[in-house]
Design an enzyme around this catalytic site. Structure first.
Site, PDB file in Angstrom:
ATOM      1  N   PHE A  71       0.855  -1.265   0.000  1.00 59.59           N
ATOM      2  CA  PHE A  71      -0.080   0.079  -0.052  1.00 59.59           C
ATOM      3  C   PHE A  71       0.872   1.131  -0.019  1.00 59.59           C
ATOM      4  O   PHE A  71       1.863   1.097   0.597  1.00 59.59           O
ATOM      5  CB  PHE A  71      -0.873  -0.020   1.184  1.00 59.59           C
ATOM      6  CG  PHE A  71      -1.961   1.034   1.045  1.00 59.59           C
ATOM      7  CD1 PHE A  71      -3.157   0.719   0.441  1.00 59.59           C
ATOM      8  CD2 PHE A  71      -1.639   2.301   1.965  1.00 59.59           C
ATOM      9  CE1 PHE A  71      -4.153   1.711   0.429  1.00 59.59           C
ATOM     10  CE2 PHE A  71      -2.716   2.959   2.161  1.00 59.59           C
ATOM     11  CZ  PHE A  71      -4.233   2.835   1.174  1.00 59.59           C
ATOM     12  N   ASP A 118       1.468  -5.345   8.697  1.00 59.59           N
ATOM     13  CA  ASP A 118       0.415  -4.398   8.408  1.00 59.59           C
ATOM     14  C   ASP A 118      -1.051  -5.305   8.249  1.00 59.59           C
ATOM     15  O   ASP A 118      -1.220  -6.169   7.389  1.00 59.59           O
ATOM     16  CB  ASP A 118       0.666  -3.656   7.117  1.00 59.59           C
ATOM     17  CG  ASP A 118      -0.574  -2.589   7.042  1.00 59.59           C
ATOM     18  OD1 ASP A 118      -1.648  -2.707   7.389  1.00 59.59           O
ATOM     19  OD2 ASP A 118      -0.073  -1.315   6.625  1.00 59.59           O
ATOM     20  N   TYR A 134     -11.590   1.179   9.928  1.00 56.88           N
ATOM     21  CA  TYR A 134     -12.604   1.635   9.171  1.00 56.88           C
ATOM     22  C   TYR A 134     -12.958   0.666   8.047  1.00 56.88           C
ATOM     23  O   TYR A 134     -13.693   0.906   7.306  1.00 56.88           O
ATOM     24  CB  TYR A 134     -12.471   3.014   8.728  1.00 56.88           C
ATOM     25  CG  TYR A 134     -11.081   3.293   8.062  1.00 56.88           C
ATOM     26  CD1 TYR A 134     -11.077   2.950   6.570  1.00 56.88           C
ATOM     27  CD2 TYR A 134      -9.858   3.881   8.672  1.00 56.88           C
ATOM     28  CE1 TYR A 134      -9.798   3.055   5.965  1.00 56.88           C
ATOM     29  CE2 TYR A 134      -8.801   4.049   7.839  1.00 56.88           C
ATOM     30  CZ  TYR A 134      -8.569   3.756   6.648  1.00 56.88           C
ATOM     31  OH  TYR A 134      -7.420   3.985   6.075  1.00 56.88           O
ATOM     32  N   LYS A 135     -12.107  -0.286   7.881  1.00 54.81           N
ATOM     33  CA  LYS A 135     -12.459  -1.387   6.889  1.00 54.81           C
ATOM     34  C   LYS A 135     -13.478  -2.469   7.216  1.00 54.81           C
ATOM     35  O   LYS A 135     -14.444  -2.075   7.136  1.00 54.81           O
ATOM     36  CB  LYS A 135     -10.940  -1.967   6.106  1.00 54.81           C
ATOM     37  CG  LYS A 135     -10.340  -0.873   5.536  1.00 54.81           C
ATOM     38  CD  LYS A 135      -8.798  -1.088   5.046  1.00 54.81           C
ATOM     39  CE  LYS A 135      -8.382   0.055   4.278  1.00 54.81           C
ATOM     40  NZ  LYS A 135      -6.826  -0.052   4.352  1.00 54.81           N
ATOM     41  N   ARG A 195     -11.683  -4.079  -8.113  1.00 54.32           N
ATOM     42  CA  ARG A 195     -11.630  -4.877  -6.832  1.00 54.32           C
ATOM     43  C   ARG A 195     -13.021  -5.182  -6.189  1.00 54.32           C
ATOM     44  O   ARG A 195     -13.654  -4.263  -5.886  1.00 54.32           O
ATOM     45  CB  ARG A 195     -10.616  -3.957  -5.969  1.00 54.32           C
ATOM     46  CG  ARG A 195     -10.022  -5.029  -5.028  1.00 54.32           C
ATOM     47  CD  ARG A 195      -8.978  -3.895  -3.988  1.00 54.32           C
ATOM     48  NE  ARG A 195      -9.865  -3.074  -3.404  1.00 54.32           N
ATOM     49  CZ  ARG A 195      -9.159  -2.249  -2.361  1.00 54.32           C
ATOM     50  NH1 ARG A 195      -8.010  -2.496  -2.056  1.00 54.32           N
ATOM     51  NH2 ARG A 195      -9.977  -1.389  -1.679  1.00 54.32           N
TER      52      ARG A 195
HETATM   53  C1  LIG Z   1      -5.932   1.284   4.209  1.00 55.34           C
HETATM   54  C2  LIG Z   1      -4.730   0.842   4.456  1.00 55.34           C
HETATM   55  C3  LIG Z   1      -3.941   1.874   5.056  1.00 55.34           C
HETATM   56  C4  LIG Z   1      -4.304   3.169   5.544  1.00 55.34           C
HETATM   57  O1  LIG Z   1      -3.674   4.067   6.319  1.00 55.34           O
HETATM   58  P1  LIG Z   1      -4.246   5.579   6.872  1.00 55.34           P
HETATM   59  O2  LIG Z   1      -3.299   6.003   7.706  1.00 55.34           O
HETATM   60  O3  LIG Z   1      -5.560   5.033   7.352  1.00 55.34           O
HETATM   61  O4  LIG Z   1      -4.648   6.275   5.855  1.00 55.34           O
HETATM   62  C5  LIG Z   1      -2.438   1.647   5.396  1.00 55.34           C
HETATM   63  N1  LIG Z   1      -2.014   0.530   4.974  1.00 55.34           N
HETATM   64  C6  LIG Z   1      -2.673  -0.579   4.265  1.00 55.34           C
HETATM   65  C7  LIG Z   1      -2.077  -1.758   3.774  1.00 55.34           C
HETATM   66  C8  LIG Z   1      -3.844  -0.170   4.244  1.00 55.34           C
HETATM   67  O5  LIG Z   1      -4.502  -1.310   3.406  1.00 55.34           O
END
Ligand SMILES: *Cc1c(COP(=O)(O)O)cnc(C)c1O
Length: 401
Positions: free
Chosen positions: A126, A203, A228-229, A373
């Site tokens: 990400f 992560d 939030y996911k 997706r």
């Molecule tokens: C959604 C996601 C993030 C989000 O980071 P934020 O700080 O909440 O914007 C980080 N890493 C991964 C792998 C994600 O899927």
């Protein structure tokens, strides 16, 4: 049998089918993005109203002593017990994933001996993970060692084994990759990194609430994830950090705010880290923003992650089979043991297709350059909903005269 008929049968046999009605359901045909922003539970509105009336309005500043100061670790312990396989005292809730990733990765890199000058990561991780580690490498004079990862795949144990060694300061990987949904063998990769003397930061953004996680069992060093996911914490909900007990008092995180100090309300001179996991806090915790997460965790505690995973596998299998019938390329692992909770389909016209799907009430997301997706949140998504969404997609693929 048509997909719709099969889907009805699967819904009828689904032990979690009743959970869907507990969410706020809109008029869309199919919400296929619950892995990016989960739907709210209907009780969230009342929980927020009650919090405003009773906790905030009723107790005012007194609530800090009564409950809010303890909230980041109490909620962290609950998350650890329900979803992370983490014993109490190792998880906190607060900040964003990006900020927590920075804090933990920076602490780990700072603690590594100078000859361990490489940070191992995936070139398909990400973006925020990649950018943060680029920054940390620049700040600390370390080098990034990129594991090249195919868009449709992820980091295998062999890939990780080939990348780690006596120069590794830290390994940072996603448990489930955001693009393909590849589910890494976290236990084995952690073992391989440890054999090379390197700590691992997992992560968990795309796995927490979808796939069982066993941080203590893996022997993980560090982890972060967002709420939030799948967890339905709401837009911008706080993230969580896990730091294994053995690192407390050894790692030193870089954002030395008052909430991470021993006895913050002493307002004393000089920063001294708090004992235990609280040393990883920085500022005032986002109390209000944890209310939807607390409600979401109640549901996970009730149904259990194993039932969620079983439905998640069934949903992704259903989607892969439908994609095969539509002749769409599946850019996610075909082996359900290596697949998380979403399926990415590939089409040269993906951007336009997704835009049209949104207009028709079908909401997946587009991932450049050519990915559609399909996110499948097991608690709020029915098989019928997925079938309806894929039916609309199928109509867009059929040339019309
Ligand atoms: C959604 C996601 C993030 C989000 O980071 P934020 O700080 O909440 O914007 C980080 N890493 C991964 C792998 C994600 O899927």
């Amino acid at each position: 049998m048509t997909d719709a008929v099969t889907a009805e049968g699967l819904d009828a046999a689904d032990p979690l089918a009743g959970c869907r009605e507990r969410f706020v359901l809109g008029p869309e045909v199919a919400y296929l993005d619950g892995n990016s922003l989960g739907r709210p539970l209907a009780v969230t509105a009342e929980a927020l109203a009650r919090f405003t009336r009773e906790d905030w309005g009723g107790r005012l500043i007194r609530a800090w002593d009564e409950s809010w100061v303890a909230l980041p670790t109490e909620l962290g312990d609950r998350l650890g017990a329900v979803l992370l396989g983490a014993a109490a005292g190792q998880t906190v809730v607060g900040d964003s994933t990006s900020v927590l990733l920075y804090k933990l990765a920076r602490a780990a890199v700072d603690a590594a001996p100078a000859e361990r000058d490489e940070i191992v990561l995936s070139d398909d991780d990400f973006p925020t993970d990649r950018y943060l580690l680029e920054g940390i490498a620049a700040e600390t004079g370390r080098t990034l060692r990129w594991i090249h990862t195919d868009h449709a795949g992820g980091v295998s144990v062999a890939d990780a084994g080939a990348a780690v060694g006596e120069r590794t300061a830290l390994v940072v990987l996603s448990h489930v990759t955001y693009r393909s949904g590849y589910l890494a063998d976290a236990a084995a990769i952690t073992r391989v990194a440890h054999e090379a003397g390197a700590p691992v930061l997992w992560d968990l953004c795309h796995s927490v609430g979808s796939v069982p996680v066993d941080l203590d069992g893996w022997g993980a060093n560090l982890a972060v994830g967002c709420t939030y996911k799948y967890l339905g914490g709401g837009p911008g909900a706080p993230a969580f950090a896990y730091v294994a007990q053995r690192h407390h008092g050894v790692l030193r995180q870089p954002i030395q705010g008052w909430f991470g100090r021993r006895d913050p309300f002493a307002m004393a001179a000089g920063y001294e880290p708090a004992a235990g996991i609280r040393q990883f806090l920085s500022g005032t915790p986002p109390v209000l923003a944890t209310v939807p997460l607390q409600v979401g965790l109640d549901l996970y505690a009730e149904v259990g992650i194993d039932a969620v995973r079983a439905k998640s596998v069934a949903l992704t299998e259903f989607t892969v089979a439908a994609a095969d019938r539509l002749g769409l390329e599946v850019a996610s692992p075909r082996d359900p043991d290596r697949r998380g909770g979403h399926v990415t389909l590939r089409h040269p016209d993906a951007r336009r297709l997704v835009a049209t799907l949104w207009e028709r009430g079908v909401i997946p997301d587009f991932r450049a350059p050519d990915g559609i997706r399909i996110g499948l949140a097991p608690l709020s998504t029915s098989f019928t909903e997925v079938a309806a969404g894929l039916e609309v997609l199928s109509g867009l693929l059929t040339p019309t005269s």
